[in-house]
Scaffold this active site. Structure first.
Site, short mmCIF file in Angstrom:
data_model
loop_
_atom_site.label_atom_id
_atom_site.label_comp_id
_atom_site.label_asym_id
_atom_site.label_seq_id
_atom_site.Cartn_x
_atom_site.Cartn_y
_atom_site.Cartn_z
N TYR A 1 0.85 -1.20 0.00
CA TYR A 1 0.00 0.00 0.00
C TYR A 1 0.89 1.25 0.00
O TYR A 1 0.60 2.23 -0.69
CB TYR A 1 -0.92 0.00 1.22
CG TYR A 1 -1.88 -1.17 1.23
CD1 TYR A 1 -3.06 -1.13 0.49
CD2 TYR A 1 -1.60 -2.32 1.96
CE1 TYR A 1 -3.94 -2.21 0.48
CE2 TYR A 1 -2.46 -3.40 1.96
CZ TYR A 1 -3.63 -3.34 1.22
OH TYR A 1 -4.48 -4.41 1.21
N ASN B 1 -12.33 -2.07 -4.54
CA ASN B 1 -12.23 -2.53 -5.94
C ASN B 1 -13.43 -3.42 -6.25
O ASN B 1 -13.59 -4.48 -5.65
CB ASN B 1 -10.91 -3.30 -6.11
CG ASN B 1 -10.84 -4.06 -7.41
OD1 ASN B 1 -11.51 -3.75 -8.38
ND2 ASN B 1 -10.00 -5.08 -7.44
N CYS C 1 -6.27 -6.70 -6.83
CA CYS C 1 -6.04 -6.11 -5.51
C CYS C 1 -5.42 -7.12 -4.54
O CYS C 1 -4.83 -6.72 -3.54
CB CYS C 1 -7.33 -5.53 -4.95
SG CYS C 1 -8.73 -6.65 -4.97
N HIS C 2 -5.51 -8.41 -4.86
CA HIS C 2 -4.89 -9.42 -3.99
C HIS C 2 -3.36 -9.35 -4.02
O HIS C 2 -2.71 -9.92 -3.16
CB HIS C 2 -5.37 -10.83 -4.39
CG HIS C 2 -5.04 -11.20 -5.80
ND1 HIS C 2 -5.82 -10.82 -6.88
CD2 HIS C 2 -4.01 -11.90 -6.33
CE1 HIS C 2 -5.29 -11.28 -8.00
NE2 HIS C 2 -4.18 -11.94 -7.69
N GLU D 1 -0.57 -17.93 -8.16
CA GLU D 1 0.35 -17.16 -8.99
C GLU D 1 1.82 -17.46 -8.68
O GLU D 1 2.71 -16.91 -9.32
CB GLU D 1 0.08 -15.66 -8.83
CG GLU D 1 -1.29 -15.27 -9.38
CD GLU D 1 -1.52 -13.77 -9.35
OE1 GLU D 1 -0.54 -12.99 -9.25
OE2 GLU D 1 -2.70 -13.37 -9.43
#
Length: 179
Positions: A100, A128, A136-137, A163
């Site tokens: 962030y 989002n 956003c993850h 991922e």
């Protein structure tokens, strides 16, 4: 008029929403702010071209592919600030994370300001409306804290693991408002 359809994912059911041309929402069951940006009733329609494209995108993603947000027409509703943050989220590469604080620095730089609040960024990220596709993850707290996912920390972990993100140095906060 708005439309919706359900997509069954490895994370459970996802609800997609569209204005007929673009994807305006993608929410997990029980997600915080579920459909908050849609102010009217949504009609079921699982035959819209945008939904077919989104299903293909999600199929590829959950199969380990690396589709990018720009592959789909996206139209999330939100303030200019939120739009700016969501655009930055779309630039985070598959399998990578940012914080962030780093997003706050990028927004401040774009706006020629000396600084920006990481909490303000967190608010925009948390609202989002197009989860997974607008990634956003991929945003974590300072020092690798896995905080702040409207779909739930466990789903954030599942998406990052899918991922291939190394989470060995990350932690789950014990308390907080964004768990």
């Amino acid at each position: 008029m708005y439309f919706k359809m359900e997509y069954m994912s490895p994370l459970g059911p996802l609800t997609m929403a569209s204005d007929g041309n673009a994807l305006i929402g993608l929410w997990m069951e029980g997600q915080k702010y579920f459909a908050a940006t849609v102010q009217e009733e949504m009609a079921e329609n699982d035959d819209l071209p945008v939904f077919n494209d989104a299903k293909s995108w999600l199929d590829k993603y959950f199969a380990g592919g690396k589709p990018v947000p720009s592959d789909l027409p996206l139209a999330p509703a939100g303030s200019a600030f939120r739009q700016e943050v969501w655009q930055l989220l779309c630039e985070i590469p598959y399998g990578e994370i940012t914080t962030y604080g780093q997003l706050a620095k990028e927004i401040a730089k774009k706006r020629n300001k000396p600084g920006m609040s990481a909490q303000a960024i967190g608010g925009a990220v948390g609202h989002n409306p197009i989860s997974i596709i607008i990634p956003c993850h991929r945003v974590v707290g300072s020092a690798g804290s896995l905080t702040g996912y409207a779909g739930g920390i466990e789903k954030k972990i599942q998406l990052l693991a899918l991922e291939g993100v190394d989470m060995s140095s990350m932690s789950i906060p014990k308390k907080g408002t964004a768990l």
